[in-house]
Design an enzyme around this catalytic site. Structure first.
Site, PDB file in Angstrom:
ATOM      1  N   LYS A 121       0.862  -1.048   0.013  1.00  0.00           N
ATOM      2  CA  LYS A 121       0.205  -0.179  -0.621  1.00  0.00           C
ATOM      3  C   LYS A 121       1.089   1.586  -0.177  1.00  0.00           C
ATOM      4  O   LYS A 121       0.574   2.446  -0.758  1.00  0.00           O
ATOM      5  CB  LYS A 121      -1.025   0.138   1.130  1.00  0.00           C
ATOM      6  CG  LYS A 121      -1.552  -1.444   1.183  1.00  0.00           C
ATOM      7  CD  LYS A 121      -2.693  -1.052   2.521  1.00  0.00           C
ATOM      8  CE  LYS A 121      -1.868  -1.115   4.036  1.00  0.00           C
ATOM      9  NZ  LYS A 121      -1.553  -2.678   4.046  1.00  0.00           N
ATOM     10  N   ARG A 154      11.330  -0.984  10.787  1.00  0.00           N
ATOM     11  CA  ARG A 154      10.015  -1.085  11.669  1.00  0.00           C
ATOM     12  C   ARG A 154       9.227  -1.569  13.634  1.00  0.00           C
ATOM     13  O   ARG A 154      10.118  -2.707  12.498  1.00  0.00           O
ATOM     14  CB  ARG A 154       8.930  -0.483  10.934  1.00  0.00           C
ATOM     15  CG  ARG A 154       8.077   1.234  10.947  1.00  0.00           C
ATOM     16  CD  ARG A 154       7.404   0.441   9.244  1.00  0.00           C
ATOM     17  NE  ARG A 154       6.187   0.023   9.992  1.00  0.00           N
ATOM     18  CZ  ARG A 154       4.854   0.060   9.159  1.00  0.00           C
ATOM     19  NH1 ARG A 154       4.814   0.818   8.045  1.00  0.00           N
ATOM     20  NH2 ARG A 154       4.193  -0.454   9.505  1.00  0.00           N
ATOM     21  N   ARG A 186      -0.215  -8.712  13.428  1.00  0.00           N
ATOM     22  CA  ARG A 186      -0.844  -7.780  12.954  1.00  0.00           C
ATOM     23  C   ARG A 186      -1.862  -8.655  11.364  1.00  0.00           C
ATOM     24  O   ARG A 186      -2.998  -8.259  11.162  1.00  0.00           O
ATOM     25  CB  ARG A 186       0.044  -6.706  11.888  1.00  0.00           C
ATOM     26  CG  ARG A 186       0.487  -5.851  13.074  1.00  0.00           C
ATOM     27  CD  ARG A 186       2.210  -5.623  12.284  1.00  0.00           C
ATOM     28  NE  ARG A 186       1.797  -4.304  10.837  1.00  0.00           N
ATOM     29  CZ  ARG A 186       2.896  -4.567  10.588  1.00  0.00           C
ATOM     30  NH1 ARG A 186       4.110  -4.517  10.933  1.00  0.00           N
ATOM     31  NH2 ARG A 186       3.251  -4.362   8.908  1.00  0.00           N
ATOM     32  N   ARG A 199      11.915  -4.950   4.244  1.00  0.00           N
ATOM     33  CA  ARG A 199      11.603  -3.638   4.342  1.00  0.00           C
ATOM     34  C   ARG A 199      12.089  -2.663   5.433  1.00  0.00           C
ATOM     35  O   ARG A 199      13.466  -2.613   6.406  1.00  0.00           O
ATOM     36  CB  ARG A 199      10.245  -3.548   5.134  1.00  0.00           C
ATOM     37  CG  ARG A 199      10.083  -2.167   5.848  1.00  0.00           C
ATOM     38  CD  ARG A 199       8.660  -1.502   5.212  1.00  0.00           C
ATOM     39  NE  ARG A 199       7.797  -2.528   6.135  1.00  0.00           N
ATOM     40  CZ  ARG A 199       6.276  -1.777   5.991  1.00  0.00           C
ATOM     41  NH1 ARG A 199       5.715  -1.489   5.578  1.00  0.00           N
ATOM     42  NH2 ARG A 199       6.054  -2.513   7.413  1.00  0.00           N
ATOM     43  N   ARG A 254     -10.045   0.605   7.893  1.00  0.00           N
ATOM     44  CA  ARG A 254      -9.348  -0.889   8.883  1.00  0.00           C
ATOM     45  C   ARG A 254     -10.352  -1.246   9.395  1.00  0.00           C
ATOM     46  O   ARG A 254      -9.571  -2.452   9.570  1.00  0.00           O
ATOM     47  CB  ARG A 254      -8.088  -0.711   9.315  1.00  0.00           C
ATOM     48  CG  ARG A 254      -7.059  -0.752   8.961  1.00  0.00           C
ATOM     49  CD  ARG A 254      -5.369  -0.807  10.124  1.00  0.00           C
ATOM     50  NE  ARG A 254      -4.437  -1.147   9.655  1.00  0.00           N
ATOM     51  CZ  ARG A 254      -4.007  -0.749   8.928  1.00  0.00           C
ATOM     52  NH1 ARG A 254      -3.598   0.299   8.071  1.00  0.00           N
ATOM     53  NH2 ARG A 254      -2.565  -1.672   8.494  1.00  0.00           N
TER      54      ARG A 254
HETATM   55  P1  AP5 Z   1       4.678  -1.898   1.599  1.00  0.00           P
HETATM   56  O1  AP5 Z   1       4.551  -0.993   0.543  1.00  0.00           O
HETATM   57  O2  AP5 Z   1       6.059  -1.416   3.125  1.00  0.00           O
HETATM   58  O3  AP5 Z   1       3.669  -2.079   2.165  1.00  0.00           O
HETATM   59  P2  AP5 Z   1       2.173  -1.796   2.830  1.00  0.00           P
HETATM   60  O4  AP5 Z   1       0.614  -2.666   2.513  1.00  0.00           O
HETATM   61  O5  AP5 Z   1       1.858  -0.366   3.621  1.00  0.00           O
HETATM   62  O6  AP5 Z   1       2.980  -2.276   4.716  1.00  0.00           O
HETATM   63  P3  AP5 Z   1       2.514  -2.054   5.949  1.00  0.00           P
HETATM   64  O7  AP5 Z   1       3.787  -2.886   6.546  1.00  0.00           O
HETATM   65  O8  AP5 Z   1       2.411  -0.328   5.855  1.00  0.00           O
HETATM   66  O9  AP5 Z   1       0.829  -1.850   6.240  1.00  0.00           O
HETATM   67  P4  AP5 Z   1       0.535  -1.694   7.332  1.00  0.00           P
HETATM   68  O10 AP5 Z   1      -0.747  -1.417   7.109  1.00  0.00           O
HETATM   69  O11 AP5 Z   1       0.098  -2.752   8.521  1.00  0.00           O
HETATM   70  O12 AP5 Z   1       1.510  -0.918   7.971  1.00  0.00           O
HETATM   71  P5  AP5 Z   1       0.941   0.765   8.512  1.00  0.00           P
HETATM   72  O13 AP5 Z   1       1.340   0.951   8.649  1.00  0.00           O
HETATM   73  O14 AP5 Z   1      -0.228   0.989   8.144  1.00  0.00           O
HETATM   74  O15 AP5 Z   1       5.833  -2.642   1.741  1.00  0.00           O
HETATM   75  C1  AP5 Z   1       6.655  -3.648   2.420  1.00  0.00           C
HETATM   76  C2  AP5 Z   1       7.893  -3.719   2.384  1.00  0.00           C
HETATM   77  O16 AP5 Z   1       7.784  -4.531   0.903  1.00  0.00           O
HETATM   78  C3  AP5 Z   1       8.682  -3.333   1.425  1.00  0.00           C
HETATM   79  O17 AP5 Z   1       9.624  -3.220   2.307  1.00  0.00           O
HETATM   80  C4  AP5 Z   1       8.530  -2.519   0.110  1.00  0.00           C
HETATM   81  O18 AP5 Z   1       9.324  -2.185  -0.660  1.00  0.00           O
HETATM   82  C5  AP5 Z   1       8.269  -3.974  -0.111  1.00  0.00           C
HETATM   83  N1  AP5 Z   1       7.897  -4.082  -1.321  1.00  0.00           N
HETATM   84  C6  AP5 Z   1       6.234  -3.566  -1.872  1.00  0.00           C
HETATM   85  N2  AP5 Z   1       6.073  -3.792  -3.130  1.00  0.00           N
HETATM   86  C7  AP5 Z   1       6.369  -5.157  -3.373  1.00  0.00           C
HETATM   87  C8  AP5 Z   1       6.630  -5.400  -4.190  1.00  0.00           C
HETATM   88  N3  AP5 Z   1       6.191  -5.724  -5.757  1.00  0.00           N
HETATM   89  N4  AP5 Z   1       7.052  -6.419  -4.882  1.00  0.00           N
HETATM   90  C9  AP5 Z   1       8.256  -6.748  -3.881  1.00  0.00           C
HETATM   91  N5  AP5 Z   1       8.392  -6.177  -2.753  1.00  0.00           N
HETATM   92  C10 AP5 Z   1       7.658  -5.262  -2.365  1.00  0.00           C
HETATM   93  O19 AP5 Z   1       0.073   0.821  10.155  1.00  0.00           O
HETATM   94  C11 AP5 Z   1       0.943   0.057  10.891  1.00  0.00           C
HETATM   95  C12 AP5 Z   1       0.385   0.221  11.913  1.00  0.00           C
HETATM   96  O20 AP5 Z   1      -0.650   1.675  12.486  1.00  0.00           O
HETATM   97  C13 AP5 Z   1      -1.430  -1.381  12.961  1.00  0.00           C
HETATM   98  O21 AP5 Z   1      -1.313  -2.297  12.809  1.00  0.00           O
HETATM   99  C14 AP5 Z   1      -2.043  -0.125  13.450  1.00  0.00           C
HETATM  100  O22 AP5 Z   1      -1.314  -0.139  14.793  1.00  0.00           O
HETATM  101  C15 AP5 Z   1      -1.730   1.317  13.521  1.00  0.00           C
HETATM  102  N6  AP5 Z   1      -2.642   2.202  11.957  1.00  0.00           N
HETATM  103  C16 AP5 Z   1      -2.821   2.088  10.780  1.00  0.00           C
HETATM  104  N7  AP5 Z   1      -3.624   2.485  10.501  1.00  0.00           N
HETATM  105  C17 AP5 Z   1      -4.625   1.913  11.245  1.00  0.00           C
HETATM  106  C18 AP5 Z   1      -6.668   2.281  11.239  1.00  0.00           C
HETATM  107  N8  AP5 Z   1      -6.878   2.697  10.178  1.00  0.00           N
HETATM  108  N9  AP5 Z   1      -7.394   2.274  12.278  1.00  0.00           N
HETATM  109  C19 AP5 Z   1      -5.962   1.639  13.660  1.00  0.00           C
HETATM  110  N10 AP5 Z   1      -4.823   1.225  13.917  1.00  0.00           N
HETATM  111  C20 AP5 Z   1      -3.953   2.223  12.873  1.00  0.00           C
END
Ligand code: AP5
Length: 209
Positions: A13, A151, A162, A118, A85
């Site tokens: 994402k 992270r 997660r 990552r 979410r």
């Molecule tokens: P990346 O692009 O970073 O993936 P992502 O889907 O953004 O992963 P996240 O871990 O950031 O998602 P998340 O939803 O768990 O975390 P968030 O920060 O939103 O890609 C991952 C890796 O793969 C990278 O190294 C990238 O380079 C690589 N990659 C990408 N595409 C690729 C491809 N095609 N091929 C190969 N490699 C690739 O949330 C974190 C925390 O915040 C949550 O756990 C929660 O506690 C809180 N939070 C966030 N939003 C909310 C909400 N709405 N409500 C409540 N709590 C929330």
């Protein structure tokens, strides 16, 4: 254009959002980044939020929903990365006109490999992968020169939690948005360039409609 990106942790994402910002100039709204910023500032709220993130749990709506609504404000074009979410959060923005919801579909075992590689910039939030999207200089952000970090919530035990939270709270949104005829599912398991091209092509088609 107003887009929502859905997908499991690590589905890409954040990576796709960077492309949409770059190519289509969409405003990027990532509650994950906003919450981590609050944690970095070590505010009282930040310390409270950290407990949830580090356990891999969702941060309570009282911290997240208003924060996201404030970011959306009166913006015409944006990409929501990581919001909603849960169905409860989706209902909070049900009056907002959304053009499409793109669900990035990746098998869990592919995503696990992505986490170990990552790297993230703590200053400008740019995302990297040591194998798939390496920075030009090892360990250093291409965009701002800051040293890259791993992270805390990418630790294997937290990733497991997660995923559990994703299946229970977030996955039901696929049906929620399918029923509203907004859902577009994309195979996001190939290399970043291919996934980006597929998403951009989809958006081009949607704009013509
Ligand atoms: P990346 O692009 O970073 O993936 P992502 O889907 O953004 O992963 P996240 O871990 O950031 O998602 P998340 O939803 O768990 O975390 P968030 O920060 O939103 O890609 C991952 C890796 O793969 C990278 O190294 C990238 O380079 C690589 N990659 C990408 N595409 C690729 C491809 N095609 N091929 C190969 N490699 C690739 O949330 C974190 C925390 O915040 C949550 O756990 C929660 O506690 C809180 N939070 C966030 N939003 C909310 C909400 N709405 N409500 C409540 N709590 C929330």
């Amino acid at each position: 254009m107003r887009l929502i990106l859905l997908g499991a942790p690590g589905s890409g994402k954040g990576t796709i959002s960077e492309v949409l910002v770059d190519k289509l100039h969409l405003f990027h709204i990532s509650p994950g980044e906003l919450l981590r910023e609050e944690v970095r500032k070590q505010t009282t709220i930040g310390k409270e939020i950290a407990k949830y993130i580090e356990k891999g749990e969702l941060v309570p709506n009282k911290f997240v929903v208003e924060m996201v609504k404030l970011e959306i404000g009166k913006r015409k074009d944006f990409v929501l990365d990581g919001f909603p979410r849960s169905v409860e959060q989706a209902k909070e923005i049900k009056d907002l006109k959304i053009d499409a919801v793109i669900s990035l579909e990746v098998p869990e075992k592919v995503v696990i490999e992505r986490f170990s590689g990552r790297r993230t910039c703590p200053k400008c939030n740019a995302g990297y992968h040591i194998k798939y999207i390496p920075p030009k200089k090892e360990g250093i952000c291409d965009k701002c020169g800051e040293r890259l970090i791993q992270r805390k919530d990418d630790a294997p035990q937290t990733v497991k939690e997660r995923f559990k939270v994703y299946h229970k709270e977030t996955a039901p949104l696929v049906e929620y948005y399918r029923k509203r005829r907004l859902l577009h599912q994309i195979d996001a398991s190939s290399v970043p360039e291919e996934v980006s091209a597929t998403v951009l092509e989809l958006i081009k088609t949607l704009k013509k409609k």
